[in-house]
Design an enzyme around this catalytic site. Structure first.
Site: not given
Ligand code: NAP
Length: 242
Positions: A12-13, A62, A140, A153, A155-157, A186
């Site tokens: 959230a930074s 992390d 995503s 990406y 595969a992960a999402k 975005i």
């Protein structure tokens, strides 16, 4: 809404996570604000949350590191249980599959899938005792439709979307709702290198989205108005995937 109005937002930074933290602060939540490294940006977002009259606790760890995540979260979770967890931390490491390095593959799976596993297991354990809570996973379009150069990406999402549905079924009986918000393109640091004009031609609404447009949907899913919604994937993508 009962008891602790706390929202834990990972990553959230800046970008989408920062917009979510601020939207939830406007909704009346105190914010536990996780970030990985950029302390200056995290502190700036924390100040904005405080200027809205809410408390903010910056938490540097992390999410892909199980021990770091446990060490940061366990003392807080002994005291209080967040109403909402937003799993947003992440990044892409794009490469064509043939040339993708083992690190590009595993770093992306680590942050999105192992990161989800580490923090959600801790927070949901506390939510189960309270018999209430909301989990929102930031997925995503790539995880729904695939995208060349993003096999890791996607595969992960895609995995995160399936995990959302499975977990939603497991913990619905304890009144904990689990959904995914799936952004398209975005405007954030993650997309600043992309050829915007070319991309916008492919988006039915003809433009990229803003972090605030994603945050508004997360805000809704964390509200009392979303009390009968679980296991869903809500696209915020300008129509690029229907
Ligand atoms: P961003 O502007 O690059 O911000 C990423 C945030 O995640 C930063 O706060 C960063 O912290 C944090 N982070 C990264 N790795 C982390 C880790 N291992 N542990 C804890 N925090 C970590 O990216 P964004 O565009 O807002 O993306 C946010 C989420 O939306 C990601 O999950 C991304 O995959 C997803 N998404 C983005 C788009 C898009 O078009 N932008 C589209 C679909 C989905 P530091 O600043 O401290 O490094």
């Amino acid at each position: 809404m009962e008891s602790d109005r706390i929202a834990l937002v990972t990553g959230a930074s800046k970008g989408i996570g920062a917009a979510i933290a601020l939207a939830l602060a406007r909704d009346g939540f105190d914010v536990w604000l996780n970030y990985r490294a950029d302390q200056a940006s995290a502190n700036a977002v924390a100040e904005q949350v405080r200027s809205l009259g809410r408390e903010c606790t910056p938490l540097q760890f992390d999410v892909s590191d199980r021990e770091q995540t446990r060490a940061a979260m366990a003392p807080l979770l002994e005291q209080r249980t967040p109403w909402a967890l937003v799993n947003n931390a992440g990044f892409a490491r794009d490469a064509m599959f043939f040339w993708m390095s083992p690190a590009e593959w595993s770093d992306v799976l680590d942050v999105h899938l192992n990161g989800f596993f580490h923090i959600t297991q801790l927070v949901v354990a506390a939510m189960l005792r309270q018999r209430r809570g909301r989990v929102v996973n930031i997925a995503s379009t790539s995880g729904q439709a695939g995208m060349p150069g993003q096999v890791n990406y996607a595969a992960a999402k895609g995995g995160l979307i399936s995990a959302t549905r499975a977990l939603a079924q497991e913990i619905a009986p304890r009144n904990i709702l689990v959904n995914a918000v799936s952004p398209g393109f975005i405007k954030t640091t993650m997309t600043e290198e992309l050829p915007v004009e070319e991309i916008c031609k492919r988006i039915p609404l003809g433009r990229m989205g803003t972090a605030e447009e994603v945050a508004k949907v997360v805000s809704f899913l964390c509200s009392d108005a979303a009390s009968y919604i679980t296991g869903q994937v809500i696209g915020v993508n300008g129509g690029i995937h229907m």
